[in-house]
Design a protein around this motif. Structure first.
Motif, PDB file in Angstrom:
ATOM      1  N   GLY A  51       0.926  -1.107   0.316  1.00 43.66           N
ATOM      2  CA  GLY A  51      -0.490  -0.162   0.266  1.00 43.66           C
ATOM      3  C   GLY A  51       0.922   1.342  -0.264  1.00 43.66           C
ATOM      4  O   GLY A  51       1.700   1.312   0.319  1.00 43.66           O
ATOM      5  N   ILE A  52       0.381   2.703  -1.156  1.00 45.55           N
ATOM      6  CA  ILE A  52       1.358   3.363  -0.714  1.00 45.55           C
ATOM      7  C   ILE A  52      -0.077   4.458  -0.604  1.00 45.55           C
ATOM      8  O   ILE A  52      -1.021   4.262  -1.147  1.00 45.55           O
ATOM      9  N   GLY A  53       0.108   6.366   0.357  1.00 45.16           N
ATOM     10  CA  GLY A  53      -0.545   6.579  -0.209  1.00 45.16           C
ATOM     11  C   GLY A  53       0.200   8.193   0.612  1.00 45.16           C
ATOM     12  O   GLY A  53       0.979   8.281   1.076  1.00 45.16           O
ATOM     13  N   SER A  54      -0.456   8.927  -0.221  1.00 45.04           N
ATOM     14  CA  SER A  54       1.008  10.175  -0.271  1.00 45.04           C
ATOM     15  C   SER A  54      -0.339  11.250  -0.256  1.00 45.04           C
ATOM     16  O   SER A  54      -1.738  11.747  -0.394  1.00 45.04           O
ATOM     17  N   THR A  55       0.342  12.574   0.431  1.00 45.81           N
ATOM     18  CA  THR A  55      -0.935  14.420   0.077  1.00 45.81           C
ATOM     19  C   THR A  55      -0.421  14.172  -0.770  1.00 45.81           C
ATOM     20  O   THR A  55       0.666  13.814  -1.420  1.00 45.81           O
ATOM     21  N   ASN A  56       0.078  15.415  -1.910  1.00 45.89           N
ATOM     22  CA  ASN A  56       0.785  15.927  -2.749  1.00 45.89           C
ATOM     23  C   ASN A  56       1.266  16.882  -1.523  1.00 45.89           C
ATOM     24  O   ASN A  56       1.649  17.239  -0.975  1.00 45.89           O
ATOM     25  N   TYR A  57       2.327  17.444  -2.566  1.00 46.24           N
ATOM     26  CA  TYR A  57       3.560  18.497  -1.905  1.00 46.24           C
ATOM     27  C   TYR A  57       3.869  19.683  -2.532  1.00 46.24           C
ATOM     28  O   TYR A  57       3.514  19.879  -3.587  1.00 46.24           O
ATOM     29  N   THR A  58       3.598  20.839  -1.309  1.00 46.08           N
ATOM     30  CA  THR A  58       3.453  21.904  -1.948  1.00 46.08           C
ATOM     31  C   THR A  58       4.259  22.596  -1.315  1.00 46.08           C
ATOM     32  O   THR A  58       4.587  22.298  -0.649  1.00 46.08           O
ATOM     33  N   PRO A  59       4.517  24.365  -1.710  1.00 45.80           N
ATOM     34  CA  PRO A  59       5.414  24.602  -0.657  1.00 45.80           C
ATOM     35  C   PRO A  59       5.194  24.819   0.607  1.00 45.80           C
ATOM     36  O   PRO A  59       6.465  25.558   1.321  1.00 45.80           O
ATOM     37  N   MET A  60       3.808  25.310   0.665  1.00 46.61           N
ATOM     38  CA  MET A  60       3.318  25.827   1.987  1.00 46.61           C
ATOM     39  C   MET A  60       2.550  24.379   2.403  1.00 46.61           C
ATOM     40  O   MET A  60       1.275  24.653   1.816  1.00 46.61           O
ATOM     41  N   GLU A  79      -3.910  12.280   6.704  1.00 51.82           N
ATOM     42  CA  GLU A  79      -4.663  11.825   5.694  1.00 51.82           C
ATOM     43  C   GLU A  79      -3.476  10.673   4.599  1.00 51.82           C
ATOM     44  O   GLU A  79      -3.995  10.135   3.362  1.00 51.82           O
ATOM     45  N   ALA A  80      -2.108  11.044   4.442  1.00 56.46           N
ATOM     46  CA  ALA A  80      -0.992  10.064   3.656  1.00 56.46           C
ATOM     47  C   ALA A  80      -1.982   9.092   4.410  1.00 56.46           C
ATOM     48  O   ALA A  80      -1.987   7.567   3.794  1.00 56.46           O
ATOM     49  N   ALA A  81      -2.032   8.664   5.469  1.00 58.15           N
ATOM     50  CA  ALA A  81      -1.836   7.066   6.920  1.00 58.15           C
ATOM     51  C   ALA A  81      -3.107   6.368   6.044  1.00 58.15           C
ATOM     52  O   ALA A  81      -3.138   5.584   5.452  1.00 58.15           O
ATOM     53  N   LEU A  82      -4.132   7.130   6.187  1.00 58.47           N
ATOM     54  CA  LEU A  82      -5.428   7.007   5.847  1.00 58.47           C
ATOM     55  C   LEU A  82      -5.515   5.844   4.042  1.00 58.47           C
ATOM     56  O   LEU A  82      -6.067   5.461   3.897  1.00 58.47           O
ATOM     57  N   LYS A  83      -5.077   7.075   3.080  1.00 63.14           N
ATOM     58  CA  LYS A  83      -4.775   6.975   1.770  1.00 63.14           C
ATOM     59  C   LYS A  83      -3.761   5.675   1.463  1.00 63.14           C
ATOM     60  O   LYS A  83      -4.703   4.818   0.659  1.00 63.14           O
ATOM     61  N   ALA A  84      -2.624   5.121   2.258  1.00 68.19           N
ATOM     62  CA  ALA A  84      -2.374   4.310   2.529  1.00 68.19           C
ATOM     63  C   ALA A  84      -2.954   2.836   2.826  1.00 68.19           C
ATOM     64  O   ALA A  84      -2.577   1.598   2.439  1.00 68.19           O
ATOM     65  N   ASN A  89       8.563  17.379 -16.776  1.00 67.69           N
ATOM     66  CA  ASN A  89       8.287  16.227 -16.159  1.00 67.69           C
ATOM     67  C   ASN A  89       7.293  16.442 -15.520  1.00 67.69           C
ATOM     68  O   ASN A  89       6.309  15.791 -15.093  1.00 67.69           O
ATOM     69  N   ALA A  90       7.453  16.978 -14.546  1.00 61.73           N
ATOM     70  CA  ALA A  90       6.582  17.343 -13.356  1.00 61.73           C
ATOM     71  C   ALA A  90       5.291  17.772 -13.335  1.00 61.73           C
ATOM     72  O   ALA A  90       4.254  18.168 -13.080  1.00 61.73           O
ATOM     73  N   LEU A  91       5.437  18.445 -14.827  1.00 66.27           N
ATOM     74  CA  LEU A  91       3.724  19.044 -15.052  1.00 66.27           C
ATOM     75  C   LEU A  91       3.381  18.201 -15.459  1.00 66.27           C
ATOM     76  O   LEU A  91       1.419  18.271 -15.426  1.00 66.27           O
ATOM     77  N   TYR A  92       3.290  16.852 -15.316  1.00 67.79           N
ATOM     78  CA  TYR A  92       2.748  15.374 -15.630  1.00 67.79           C
ATOM     79  C   TYR A  92       2.401  14.788 -14.634  1.00 67.79           C
ATOM     80  O   TYR A  92       1.916  13.429 -14.314  1.00 67.79           O
ATOM     81  N   ASN A  93       3.234  14.993 -13.351  1.00 66.22           N
ATOM     82  CA  ASN A  93       2.878  14.904 -11.856  1.00 66.22           C
ATOM     83  C   ASN A  93       2.135  15.214 -11.216  1.00 66.22           C
ATOM     84  O   ASN A  93       2.073  16.123 -10.419  1.00 66.22           O
ATOM     85  N   PRO A  94       0.463  14.848 -10.511  1.00 70.53           N
ATOM     86  CA  PRO A  94      -0.562  15.656 -10.305  1.00 70.53           C
ATOM     87  C   PRO A  94       0.295  16.275  -8.835  1.00 70.53           C
ATOM     88  O   PRO A  94      -0.171  17.334  -7.495  1.00 70.53           O
ATOM     89  N   MET A  95       1.314  15.483  -7.751  1.00 72.31           N
ATOM     90  CA  MET A  95       1.659  15.662  -6.196  1.00 72.31           C
ATOM     91  C   MET A  95       2.665  16.334  -6.721  1.00 72.31           C
ATOM     92  O   MET A  95       2.973  16.863  -5.494  1.00 72.31           O
ATOM     93  N   ALA A  96       3.098  17.209  -8.306  1.00 70.90           N
ATOM     94  CA  ALA A  96       4.338  18.402  -8.492  1.00 70.90           C
ATOM     95  C   ALA A  96       4.212  19.787  -8.316  1.00 70.90           C
ATOM     96  O   ALA A  96       3.485  19.771  -8.665  1.00 70.90           O
ATOM     97  N   PRO A  97       4.623  20.323  -7.028  1.00 65.78           N
ATOM     98  CA  PRO A  97       4.352  21.901  -7.222  1.00 65.78           C
ATOM     99  C   PRO A  97       5.408  22.851  -8.355  1.00 65.78           C
ATOM    100  O   PRO A  97       5.151  23.510  -8.516  1.00 65.78           O
ATOM    101  N   SER A 129       9.519  21.854  -0.510  1.00 65.81           N
ATOM    102  CA  SER A 129       8.138  21.419   0.032  1.00 65.81           C
ATOM    103  C   SER A 129       7.562  20.382   0.681  1.00 65.81           C
ATOM    104  O   SER A 129       8.229  20.356   1.572  1.00 65.81           O
ATOM    105  N   ASP A 130       6.042  20.239   1.354  1.00 67.73           N
ATOM    106  CA  ASP A 130       6.001  20.306   2.415  1.00 67.73           C
ATOM    107  C   ASP A 130       5.255  18.934   1.835  1.00 67.73           C
ATOM    108  O   ASP A 130       4.632  18.843   0.907  1.00 67.73           O
ATOM    109  N   GLY A 131       4.854  17.851   2.516  1.00 71.86           N
ATOM    110  CA  GLY A 131       3.729  17.129   2.874  1.00 71.86           C
ATOM    111  C   GLY A 131       4.056  15.307   2.869  1.00 71.86           C
ATOM    112  O   GLY A 131       4.921  15.407   4.140  1.00 71.86           O
ATOM    113  N   ALA A 132       2.758  14.652   2.839  1.00 69.24           N
ATOM    114  CA  ALA A 132       3.613  13.382   3.944  1.00 69.24           C
ATOM    115  C   ALA A 132       3.855  11.646   3.042  1.00 69.24           C
ATOM    116  O   ALA A 132       2.019  12.093   2.022  1.00 69.24           O
TER     117      ALA A 132
END
Lengths: 383, 172
Positions: free
Chosen positions: A9-18, A30-35, A171-179, A208-211
């Motif tokens: 299982g994997i789970g993650s928030t998006n990563y953002t500058p703040m 959030e990340a744990a719930l998804k994973a 490449n990051a333009l195609y990654n929804p978790m990348a800011p 970046s921030d995230g979990a």
């Protein structure tokens, strides 16, 4: 040796500058719930142990491991914190499962870099107080020293380094978790502000921030679930002497040895041929090349050829950092290795959507714990 | 120390450091943080300004979490509802401290307690100071189950911090 260990299982928030709206605990939840949902497990009933990778100085709280169980479904369960990058967390979780005493282990890492008011001062605390702090006041100077030596020995052009930045941020333009996805060009990168020559501002990944959370399980358990398990086929981690004066600054010995440890467990003889995808350290532009050299993934190509002939582009012979890497996703402190691993798992499962690089059977993930630590971790994953 | 006792080794004094006779490097780590309180803690701190203690309730197990959290640690699901708990409660345990953080003697002993708040689930509550409690009552264990109430700062002095409650005092 021992039993096989899978990622179920994997789970993650998006990563953002703040992430001022959430506490780190809420991000972890959030990340744990998804994973756990991805793994199809109820952590209160089935989770045997929790590993987090965290550094007290990033958190601003010492003995940080006391704050991890609540939001991870791990209250009154075995838990421990590894003071290192998330990939070291994976390796510790892997070893727990290997022992035979733990069937399902969760590994977590996160970044709240935006909570740190003076991050360069915190980096400075990592420098040797007697020998280095009086001389060097910012860790990017260590990178500049390494970059200079690497460029000299491997004959890398400024343009090729800039092209790494162009590639990863595209490449990051195609990654929804990348800011940090964007279309930029060689000239813009090459002319960005000098930080520590030869290092320029755009050579350095932003924070970046995230979990992110990864669930590991033994083969016996993994095979009970519908989800296709992704196997951890080899792990390696190595620390060099702390003295920069002793390092091989062009081709870091700790990466070479960590890779050889992981490859030998995974029975990989010809990494370039056998590996379909690499998510490797690119904290700084030159690092992507340097990581490939140390991981024996260049197949005799010159550095400039690797990037200009598209060898390491998403459609190339060996896609490298199709997620956007740290340059595109941001550098999330100790979560770095887990974010890279997450993206490798998505590719192995064939669930990467517009990021998908084709059929991926084997992937290598590699991170370094940043300067001044000369240490690295390598994990080989397979289907 | 008895000056007549001859110890082996090289004697140091703090003066030797000041005079530079002993080589050493001094450095002060600088690390500053602005923690994002997040959804649960932000509301909790805001409500303290209003003189109220807010909690979160899990509808599955019925637990009322104070301080609030957005997740139920025991059911591992999001909590469902904001509820207020009272600013009164019962002392679970208490301690009397005669020394401060630097181990210096405190003028007045400090009494700190774990307080189970009325309206929160068993075992949920707040760690805070006790005021108007004789340290002797801690030592002779009268403090156990003592009923206490929050004494708040004046509304205009509150700043959204746990110290908006000055202390808890016995309910007569």
């Amino acid at each position: 040796m021992g039993r096989d260990v899978a990622i179920i299982g994997i789970g993650s928030t998006n990563y953002t500058p703040m992430t001022t709206e959430y506490s780190y605990k809420e991000l972890m939840f959030e990340a744990a719930l998804k994973a756990y949902e991805d793994a199809g497990i109820n952590p209160r009933k089935e989770l045997d142990a929790l590993v987090t990778a965290a550094e007290d100085f990033w958190e601003g709280v010492s003995i940080f491991d006391e704050y991890i169980p609540d939001q991870m479904g791990a209250v009154l369960k075995p838990a421990l914190t590894v003071s290192g990058d998330g990939l070291w967390g994976i390796i510790h979780g892997y070893m727990l499962v290997k022992t035979g005493y733990f069937d399902i282990v969760a590994v977590e890492a996160h970044s709240k870099a935006s909570d740190i008011d003076n991050i360069m001062d915190v980096w400075r605390i990592a420098l040797d107080p007697h020998y280095h702090r009086p001389i060097v006041d910012n860790v990017h100077m260590f990178a500049g020293l390494e970059m200079m030596r690497f460029m000299e020995e491997y004959n890398v052009s400024r343009e090729a380094l800039s092209m790494i930045v162009v590639k990863n941020r595209y490449n990051a333009l195609y990654n929804p978790m990348a800011p940090y996805g964007t279309k930029t060009d060689i000239e813009t990168v090459s002319n960005s502000e000098v930080v520590s020559y030869p290092l320029r501002k755009m050579d350095i990944s932003e924070y970046s921030d995230g979990a992110t959370v990864v669930v590991l399980a033994s083969r016996e358990v993994a095979e009970k679930y519908d989800k296709e398990p992704i196997w951890i086929e080899g792990v390696g981690w190595i620390s060099d002497s702390p003295n920069i004066e002793e390092w091989d600054l062009a081709c870091p010995s700790h990466v070479v040895l960590a890779a050889s440890m992981a490859y030998s467990q995974a029975n990989i003889d010809n990494p370039f041929k056998e590996i379909d995808l690499a998510e490797v350290d690119d904290r700084y532009s030159y690092r992507e090349f340097q990581s490939l050299v140390a991981l024996d993934l260049t197949n005799g190509y010159m550095m400039d050829e690797l990037v200009f002939e598209g060898v390491i582009s998403p459609s190339g012979e060996l896609p490298v950092n199709p997620s956007g890497g740290y340059l595109g996703m941001g550098y999330p402190l100790e979560a770095g290795g887990l974010v890279k691993l997450y993206n490798a798992v998505v590719q192995l499962r064939g669930e990467a959507g517009p990021m998908q690089v084709g059929d991926v059977e084997k992937a290598v993930v590699m991170t370094r714990r940043e300067f001044p630590s000369p240490s690295s971790a390598v994990v080989v994953l397979g289907r | 120390m008895d000056k007549n006792v001859k110890l082996p080794g090289t004697p140091y004094s703090s003066d030797d450091f000041k005079k530079g006779k002993i080589p050493y490097v001094e450095d002060v780590p600088k690390a500053r943080y602005t923690w994002s309180a997040g959804i649960a803690m932000s509301r909790f701190l805001e409500e303290l300004k209003n003189g109220r203690i807010v909690a979160r309730k899990c509808h599955e197990c019925g637990r009322v979490y104070v301080p609030p959290r957005m997740f139920c640690s025991y059911c591992f699901r999001p909590t469902d509802e904001w509820v207020y708990v009272k600013d009164t409660g019962r002392v679970n345990t208490a301690v009397v401290s005669y020394i401060g953080a630097d181990r210096g003697k405190l003028g007045e002993p400090l009494v700190v307690a774990v307080i189970e708040l009325d309206g929160a689930s068993e075992g949920m509550g707040i760690l805070h100071k006790l005021g108007n409690v004789d340290p002797e009552d801690v030592k002779n264990r009268k403090v156990f189950n003592m009923r206490v109430r929050a004494v708040w700062k004046k509304p205009e002095e509150r700043e959204g911090a746990i110290t908006d409650i000055l202390y808890f005092e016995p309910i007569e």
